[in-house]
Design a protein around this motif. Sequence first.
Motif, PDB file in Angstrom:
ATOM      1  N   ASN A 134     -21.906 -84.292  -7.613  1.00 40.46           N
ATOM      2  CA  ASN A 134     -23.330 -84.311  -7.943  1.00 40.46           C
ATOM      3  C   ASN A 134     -23.564 -84.247  -9.465  1.00 40.46           C
ATOM      4  N   TYR A 135     -22.983 -85.192 -10.208  1.00 43.25           N
ATOM      5  CA  TYR A 135     -23.141 -85.229 -11.665  1.00 43.25           C
ATOM      6  C   TYR A 135     -23.129 -86.689 -12.102  1.00 43.25           C
ATOM      7  N   TYR A 136     -23.918 -86.967 -13.152  1.00 46.22           N
ATOM      8  CA  TYR A 136     -24.022 -88.343 -13.652  1.00 46.22           C
ATOM      9  C   TYR A 136     -22.839 -88.693 -14.549  1.00 46.22           C
ATOM     10  N   LYS A 137     -22.384 -89.936 -14.418  1.00 47.55           N
ATOM     11  CA  LYS A 137     -21.290 -90.436 -15.248  1.00 47.55           C
ATOM     12  C   LYS A 137     -21.694 -91.810 -15.790  1.00 47.55           C
ATOM     13  N   GLY A 138     -21.057 -92.181 -16.903  1.00 41.80           N
ATOM     14  CA  GLY A 138     -21.217 -93.550 -17.396  1.00 41.80           C
ATOM     15  C   GLY A 138     -19.955 -94.313 -17.037  1.00 41.80           C
ATOM     16  N   PHE A 139     -20.092 -95.439 -16.363  1.00 42.73           N
ATOM     17  CA  PHE A 139     -18.921 -96.225 -15.960  1.00 42.73           C
ATOM     18  C   PHE A 139     -18.901 -97.539 -16.734  1.00 42.73           C
ATOM     19  N   VAL A 140     -17.699 -98.105 -16.877  1.00 41.58           N
ATOM     20  CA  VAL A 140     -17.624 -99.429 -17.501  1.00 41.58           C
ATOM     21  C   VAL A 140     -16.453-100.205 -16.890  1.00 41.58           C
ATOM     22  N   HIS A 141     -16.759-101.438 -16.508  1.00 37.64           N
ATOM     23  CA  HIS A 141     -15.740-102.340 -15.959  1.00 37.64           C
ATOM     24  C   HIS A 141     -14.762-102.695 -17.078  1.00 37.64           C
ATOM     25  N   ILE A 142     -13.476-102.789 -16.742  1.00 37.30           N
ATOM     26  CA  ILE A 142     -12.444-103.072 -17.751  1.00 37.30           C
ATOM     27  C   ILE A 142     -12.769-104.328 -18.584  1.00 37.30           C
ATOM     28  N   SER A 152     -26.223 -98.560 -15.964  1.00 34.00           N
ATOM     29  CA  SER A 152     -26.731 -97.762 -14.845  1.00 34.00           C
ATOM     30  C   SER A 152     -25.946 -96.468 -14.644  1.00 34.00           C
ATOM     31  N   PRO A 153     -26.321 -95.405 -15.379  1.00 41.37           N
ATOM     32  CA  PRO A 153     -25.657 -94.130 -15.111  1.00 41.37           C
ATOM     33  C   PRO A 153     -25.800 -93.795 -13.633  1.00 41.37           C
ATOM     34  N   ALA A 154     -24.717 -93.320 -13.019  1.00 39.57           N
ATOM     35  CA  ALA A 154     -24.761 -93.044 -11.574  1.00 39.57           C
ATOM     36  C   ALA A 154     -24.066 -91.732 -11.300  1.00 39.57           C
ATOM     37  N   LYS A 155     -24.486 -91.087 -10.205  1.00 31.72           N
ATOM     38  CA  LYS A 155     -23.774 -89.866  -9.825  1.00 31.72           C
ATOM     39  C   LYS A 155     -22.385 -90.247  -9.323  1.00 31.72           C
ATOM     40  N   PHE A 156     -21.399 -89.387  -9.599  1.00 24.10           N
ATOM     41  CA  PHE A 156     -20.026 -89.694  -9.199  1.00 24.10           C
ATOM     42  C   PHE A 156     -19.946 -89.899  -7.686  1.00 24.10           C
ATOM     43  N   ARG A 157     -20.709 -89.115  -6.937  1.00 28.46           N
ATOM     44  CA  ARG A 157     -20.728 -89.242  -5.473  1.00 28.46           C
ATOM     45  C   ARG A 157     -21.141 -90.662  -5.042  1.00 28.46           C
ATOM     46  N   GLU A 158     -22.182 -91.204  -5.708  1.00 31.76           N
ATOM     47  CA  GLU A 158     -22.649 -92.566  -5.345  1.00 31.76           C
ATOM     48  C   GLU A 158     -21.555 -93.590  -5.622  1.00 31.76           C
ATOM     49  N   PHE A 159     -20.917 -93.449  -6.781  1.00 35.11           N
ATOM     50  CA  PHE A 159     -19.862 -94.381  -7.191  1.00 35.11           C
ATOM     51  C   PHE A 159     -18.700 -94.344  -6.183  1.00 35.11           C
ATOM     52  N   VAL A 160     -18.304 -93.132  -5.805  1.00 28.72           N
ATOM     53  CA  VAL A 160     -17.158 -92.965  -4.910  1.00 28.72           C
ATOM     54  C   VAL A 160     -17.503 -93.483  -3.503  1.00 28.72           C
ATOM     55  N   ASP A 161     -18.694 -93.133  -3.011  1.00 25.36           N
ATOM     56  CA  ASP A 161     -19.075 -93.589  -1.665  1.00 25.36           C
ATOM     57  C   ASP A 161     -19.194 -95.119  -1.615  1.00 25.36           C
ATOM     58  N   PHE A 162     -19.713 -95.705  -2.700  1.00 24.26           N
ATOM     59  CA  PHE A 162     -19.826 -97.165  -2.747  1.00 24.26           C
ATOM     60  C   PHE A 162     -18.433 -97.801  -2.686  1.00 24.26           C
ATOM     61  N   THR A 163     -17.477 -97.204  -3.439  1.00 19.80           N
ATOM     62  CA  THR A 163     -16.100 -97.715  -3.435  1.00 19.80           C
ATOM     63  C   THR A 163     -15.506 -97.601  -2.028  1.00 19.80           C
ATOM     64  N   ALA A 164     -15.738 -96.437  -1.395  1.00 16.98           N
ATOM     65  CA  ALA A 164     -15.202 -96.225  -0.038  1.00 16.98           C
ATOM     66  C   ALA A 164     -15.768 -97.285   0.915  1.00 16.98           C
ATOM     67  N   ASP A 165     -17.070 -97.577   0.786  1.00 18.00           N
ATOM     68  CA  ASP A 165     -17.685 -98.608   1.647  1.00 18.00           C
ATOM     69  C   ASP A 165     -17.015 -99.968   1.424  1.00 18.00           C
ATOM     70  N   GLN A 166     -16.724-100.275   0.163  1.00 12.55           N
ATOM     71  CA  GLN A 166     -16.139-101.581  -0.160  1.00 12.55           C
ATOM     72  C   GLN A 166     -14.747-101.760   0.447  1.00 12.55           C
ATOM     73  N   ILE A 167     -14.001-100.637   0.560  1.00 14.71           N
ATOM     74  CA  ILE A 167     -12.650-100.780   1.140  1.00 14.71           C
ATOM     75  C   ILE A 167     -12.632-100.280   2.586  1.00 14.71           C
TER      76      ILE A 167
END
Length: 303
Positions: free
Chosen positions: A189-197, A223-238
């Motif tokens: 439950n914390y915001y992170k900044g992500f960047v594609h390689i 789009s700063p996103a919560k780590f939970r959103e990023f992880v759940d989205f990744t889990a959905d993709q795989i």
Amino acid sequence: MTRSILVTGATGFIGSRLVEKLVEKEHNVTSLIRKGKHSHPKSRKIIGDLTDSNLDISIEKIDCVFHLASHTPLEKNKKILEKVNLGGTKNLFNQIKDKTKSIIYISGLGVYGDPGEGIVDESFPYNPTTDFVKIRLDAQKFLEKNCKDVGINFSVIHFGDVYGTRGWFYEFLIKRLLKHTFRLPKNGNYYKGFVHIEDAVGSMVSVLENNLKNESYIVADSSPAKFREFVDFTADQIRVKHPGNVPVFLAKAVIGGDLIKLLMTSMKVSNKKISQIYQFKFPSYRDGIPNVISELKSKRLLK
Ligand SMILES: NC(=O)c1ccc[n+]([C@@H]2O[C@H](COP(=O)([O-])OP(=O)(O)OC[C@H]3O[C@@H](n4cnc5c(N)ncnc54)[C@H](OP(=O)(O)O)[C@@H]3O)[C@@H](O)[C@H]2O)c1
């Protein structure tokens, strides 16, 4: 315009992709690599360890050094971090100070500490809260001061969390999601900044090619996103289950207090400054993760 460039950390996740991109753009690239390691066949190689007192960077005049070589925050031993990330930086500088016109130093958002609710931009004061980040900032300050004294242009890039087919995203997230062993401290439950390689590398090349002097840049997507959103989205993709949580004290015991502090610090950042010279291909993790997943599949690292 063809430039002559030295890359440290050229075998790493970001460095190897940077070398590939610079070669593709027909720059003359030299990779500093350690003994037994391989780098891009079209880059010249210099074998050396930054901590070696006999380090010999025998190179003619160069336009720019990208300095990426570093221990990761997974290293808990402060002495080792000081030796590589600060001592190694000083050793490098002594070797290149009369050869290069500019240095671009790669760092992370951890330098801003725990900034609270506001949106962080390059005017924010540094406020390091872990040994890893304090040492990294000491290395930055060393380069800043010494570059100024001898007339070398110095810029620093503070990356958000860079995701791609190597590094933490593949090794810690994808592999553990697949084995159902990934857990989120504090529910993610914390915001992170992500960047594609690709955007991490693209922005580095833009800083180089725009010839910008003595600047600092924050590089994270829009789009700063919560780590939970990023992880759940990744889990959905795989197509695996969303992961559960882990108590913070347990996570600290496993991967170390400093790394957990860096991970759990909530931070929203602005990429306005870098966006003036670089257009992001993946402005959100929702565009970028599917791209990485399909690259992993094409490399047969994922079914
Ligand atoms: N990945 C991210 O999400 C992220 C985010 C923010 C900032 N950064 C920063 O970006 C830079 C590159 O990150 P990365 O993810 O590409 O790291 P990485 O994959 O861990 O690569 C580190 C590189 O540094 C080299 N290195 C380590 N110690 C060395 C030494 N003593 N002498 C010479 N080379 C040495 C490694 O060489 P070997 O192959 O020989 O080990 C490797 O090439 C680092 O400074 C990192 O802190 C990364």
